[in-house]
Design a protein around this motif. Structure first.
Motif, PDB file in Angstrom:
ATOM      1  N   ASN A   1       0.825  -1.204   0.000  1.00  0.00           N
ATOM      2  CA  ASN A   1       0.000   0.000   0.000  1.00  0.00           C
ATOM      3  C   ASN A   1       0.862   1.258   0.000  1.00  0.00           C
ATOM      4  N   ILE A   2       0.799   2.022  -1.077  1.00  0.00           N
ATOM      5  CA  ILE A   2       1.628   3.230  -1.197  1.00  0.00           C
ATOM      6  C   ILE A   2       1.245   4.280  -0.142  1.00  0.00           C
ATOM      7  N   PHE A   3       0.000   4.222   0.333  1.00  0.00           N
ATOM      8  CA  PHE A   3      -0.431   5.203   1.333  1.00  0.00           C
ATOM      9  C   PHE A   3       0.313   5.017   2.663  1.00  0.00           C
ATOM     10  N   ASP A   4       0.863   3.812   2.896  1.00  0.00           N
ATOM     11  CA  ASP A   4       1.630   3.569   4.124  1.00  0.00           C
ATOM     12  C   ASP A   4       2.881   4.443   4.201  1.00  0.00           C
ATOM     13  N   LEU A   5       3.333   4.961   3.057  1.00  0.00           N
ATOM     14  CA  LEU A   5       4.584   5.734   3.031  1.00  0.00           C
ATOM     15  C   LEU A   5       4.376   7.207   3.382  1.00  0.00           C
ATOM     16  N   ASN A   6       3.116   7.612   3.533  1.00  0.00           N
ATOM     17  CA  ASN A   6       2.782   8.976   3.986  1.00  0.00           C
ATOM     18  C   ASN A   6       3.466  10.092   3.183  1.00  0.00           C
ATOM     19  N   TYR A   7       3.434   9.966   1.882  1.00  0.00           N
ATOM     20  CA  TYR A   7       4.009  11.012   1.029  1.00  0.00           C
ATOM     21  C   TYR A   7       3.327  12.362   1.246  1.00  0.00           C
ATOM     22  N   GLU A   8       2.097  12.315   1.762  1.00  0.00           N
ATOM     23  CA  GLU A   8       1.335  13.545   1.964  1.00  0.00           C
ATOM     24  C   GLU A   8       1.955  14.439   3.038  1.00  0.00           C
ATOM     25  N   ASP A   9       2.760  13.834   3.934  1.00  0.00           N
ATOM     26  CA  ASP A   9       3.244  14.580   5.092  1.00  0.00           C
ATOM     27  C   ASP A   9       4.595  15.239   4.874  1.00  0.00           C
ATOM     28  N   ASN A  10       5.245  14.941   3.758  1.00  0.00           N
ATOM     29  CA  ASN A  10       6.562  15.527   3.497  1.00  0.00           C
ATOM     30  C   ASN A  10       6.366  16.900   2.853  1.00  0.00           C
ATOM     31  N   MET A  11       6.724  17.964   3.612  1.00  0.00           N
ATOM     32  CA  MET A  11       6.410  19.313   3.139  1.00  0.00           C
ATOM     33  C   MET A  11       7.511  19.889   2.249  1.00  0.00           C
ATOM     34  N   SER A  12       8.499  19.071   1.852  1.00  0.00           N
ATOM     35  CA  SER A  12       9.577  19.623   1.027  1.00  0.00           C
ATOM     36  C   SER A  12       9.179  19.757  -0.454  1.00  0.00           C
ATOM     37  N   TYR A  13       7.984  19.288  -0.829  1.00  0.00           N
ATOM     38  CA  TYR A  13       7.525  19.450  -2.218  1.00  0.00           C
ATOM     39  C   TYR A  13       6.039  19.799  -2.242  1.00  0.00           C
ATOM     40  N   ASP A  14       5.595  20.320  -3.395  1.00  0.00           N
ATOM     41  CA  ASP A  14       4.172  20.636  -3.583  1.00  0.00           C
ATOM     42  C   ASP A  14       3.457  19.529  -4.352  1.00  0.00           C
ATOM     43  N   ALA A  15       4.246  18.759  -5.105  1.00  0.00           N
ATOM     44  CA  ALA A  15       3.663  17.700  -5.932  1.00  0.00           C
ATOM     45  C   ALA A  15       4.677  16.589  -6.054  1.00  0.00           C
ATOM     46  N   ILE A  16       4.197  15.349  -6.047  1.00  0.00           N
ATOM     47  CA  ILE A  16       5.135  14.229  -6.257  1.00  0.00           C
ATOM     48  C   ILE A  16       4.548  13.285  -7.309  1.00  0.00           C
ATOM     49  N   PHE A  17       5.385  12.942  -8.289  1.00  0.00           N
ATOM     50  CA  PHE A  17       4.942  12.163  -9.452  1.00  0.00           C
ATOM     51  C   PHE A  17       5.733  10.860  -9.559  1.00  0.00           C
ATOM     52  N   ASP A  18       5.090   9.848 -10.145  1.00  0.00           N
ATOM     53  CA  ASP A  18       5.856   8.675 -10.554  1.00  0.00           C
ATOM     54  C   ASP A  18       6.676   9.083 -11.770  1.00  0.00           C
ATOM     55  N   GLN A  19       7.765   8.378 -12.015  1.00  0.00           N
ATOM     56  CA  GLN A  19       8.640   8.795 -13.104  1.00  0.00           C
ATOM     57  C   GLN A  19       8.823   7.721 -14.163  1.00  0.00           C
ATOM     58  N   LEU A  20       9.134   8.178 -15.352  1.00  0.00           N
ATOM     59  CA  LEU A  20       9.406   7.275 -16.466  1.00  0.00           C
ATOM     60  C   LEU A  20      10.829   6.744 -16.351  1.00  0.00           C
TER      61      LEU A  20
END
Ligand SMILES: *[C@@H]1O[C@H](CO)[C@@H](O)[C@H](O)[C@H]1NC(C)=O
Ligand SMILES: *[C@@H]1O[C@H](CO)[C@@H](O)[C@H](O)[C@H]1NC(C)=O
Ligand SMILES: *[C@@H]1O[C@H](CO)[C@@H](O)[C@H](O)[C@H]1NC(C)=O
Ligand SMILES: *[C@@H]1O[C@H](CO)[C@@H](O)[C@H](O)[C@H]1NC(C)=O
Ligand SMILES: *[C@@H]1O[C@H](CO)[C@@H](O)[C@H](O)[C@H]1NC(C)=O
Length: 383
Positions: free
Chosen positions: A183-202
């Motif tokens: 579950n990707i939600f377990d990694l809590n990407y929402e709480d890291n305030m060092s970015y405004d947006a986070i994307f998967d990459q090619l």
């Protein structure tokens, strides 16, 4: 002896000269035809978007009761949006079976249903999944890359993003053509305030030239003024230009100071290219966009062991846990099947090959980097 030989080689020379001229002219004739065909497709797609943009506009979303009701729902953590019409139902079933095995995933999902068939099926088969119904007649059909309907669905996605940001709602946008090992939600990407947006990459790993290029299947957006501006510009461009949405995102992330874009590492999200790598560091999410056609896509997934719905419609949980452990073992079987890869897949490969080659050119490559993806549709050879 020498005379006929001389004559022969002269004739041969003339013949090959002629032949090469014929080949030369035929080549440019074909290129000319392709360019005409491309321009025609581009005009058609832009016209399609223009004709149908009202039904997917920001105003229509903001003014609707559906959207108001959505805002009233209680989301303790940012929700994740998925779009579908009836032609993606089988793929969606497969995905929901997969993610039902991960605690708390379904509670975060909102399915944006684009037609009545899709709404009814999700409601009856997955009654606990939240649905945001947005019937859109211009999207009542299967569509493929670079077509008008494809562009329209991305305009809808961008406008929905914008409507959410304007209400201060942060969110994930996701695609259901993905296998979730964890579950990707377990990694809590929402709480890291060092970015405004986070994307998967090619790309295929940290040495790839396409690293830090937005893939666009799974991304998180924090609602703020910068991301609002980002999506205002994206919607404007999608409404008027023939360019893929990820192309615009790549361009804006690479050339703007704000918002700050970050990228999900390859051990968390990876495209299908992982299966063709040494299969080390299995990602949480493996995107399975290996075939372009919805019907054959599931069959293809079946061959790789990623099809989990029994003929009677129930979920096959053993198959799901077996797929997970095969990923962890690095033993996902990808015997290149007897069937050739699809035309779409070949084009993608060719396209990436050309792209990497261009990016590799010293100086010029660096300069082209933010712009190349904008030309995505034009470079694709859709005959
Ligand atoms: C979905 O699956 C069902 C049952 O396997 C099949 O009858 C139907 O044709 C499939 N639909 C699509 C759009 O592939
Ligand atoms: C936050 O994200 C940045 C950028 O991706 C990363 O370098 C950093 O390690 C993250 N911080 C935490 C606490 O996860
Ligand atoms: C965001 O924009 C609004 C309206 O334009 C403004 O009132 C607010 O101060 C801005 N917030 C920040 C953090 O810049
Ligand atoms: C992914 O790899 C990085 C760097 O090797 C590591 O710090 C991180 O913990 C890994 N993430 C996961 C979810 O395994
Ligand atoms: C994973 O690897 C172990 C050891 O190599 C093996 O015993 C096991 O059967 C494998 N599991 C699967 C699902 O392939």
């Amino acid at each position: 002896m020498s005379k006929p030989a001389g004559l022969q080689s002269l004739l041969a020379l003339i013949f090959f000269n002629r032949l090469s001229l014929v080949i030369f002219y035929s080549f440019w004739f074909l290129i000319g035809l392709l360019v005409l065909r491309k321009s025609q497709n581009a005009l058609e797609a832009v016209r399609y978007v223009k004709a149908h943009s009202a039904s997917v506009s920001l105003d229509s979303l903001e003014g609707s009761t559906e959207f108001r009701q959505l805002l009233e729902e209680d989301f303790p953590r940012p929700p994740a949006f998925f779009l579908l019409n009836q032609y993606a139902l089988n793929m969606t079933d497969n995905f929901l079976c997969n993610t039902a095995t991960l605690a708390g995933a379904h509670e975060r999902f909102v399915f944006v249903t684009l037609d009545e068939v899709a709404r009814k099926r999700i409601r009856s088969r997955w009654p606990r999944i939240r649905v945001f119904h947005w019937p859109t007649p211009s999207l009542y059909k299967p569509f493929s890359f670079a077509e008008g309907a494809y562009q329209t669905i991305y305009l809808l996605r961008s406008n929905l993003a914008l409507a959410l940001i304007k209400k201060g709602k942060s969110f994930w946008m996701m695609q259901q053509d993905t296998f979730w090992r964890k579950n990707i939600f377990d990694l809590n990407y929402e709480d890291n305030m060092s970015y405004d947006a986070i994307f998967d990459q090619l790309g295929n790993g940290d040495n790839s030239l396409r690293k830090e290029w937005v893939n666009g299947a799974n991304w998180f957006i924090r609602a703020n003024n910068e991301t609002q501006f980002f999506f205002e510009k994206l919607s404007e461009k999608l409404a008027h230009w023939y360019t893929p949405d990820v192309g615009v995102m790549i361009h804006q992330c690479n050339t703007w100071d704000k918002p700050t874009c970050a990228f999900i590492p390859y051990n968390v999200t990876y495209s299908w290219e992982w299966m063709f790598s040494d299969q080390s560091n299995p990602p949480y999410l493996l995107q399975l966009d290996c075939e372009t056609n919805g019907g054959t896509k599931l069959m293809q997934l079946g061959r790789y062991g990623f099809h989990f719905v029994n003929p009677d419609g129930t979920c096959n949980n053993e198959k799901i846990s077996s797929a997970k452990s095969r990923m962890e073992n690095g033993t996902v079987e990808v015997q290149i099947s007897k069937n050739l890869p699809s035309w779409g897949r070949l084009q993608f490969k060719l396209y990436w090959y050309i792209t990497e080659y261009l990016l590799w050119i010293p100086v010029l490559g660096e300069y082209l980097r933010p712009y190349l993806a904008l030309a995505g549709f034009i470079l694709m050879i859709t005959i």
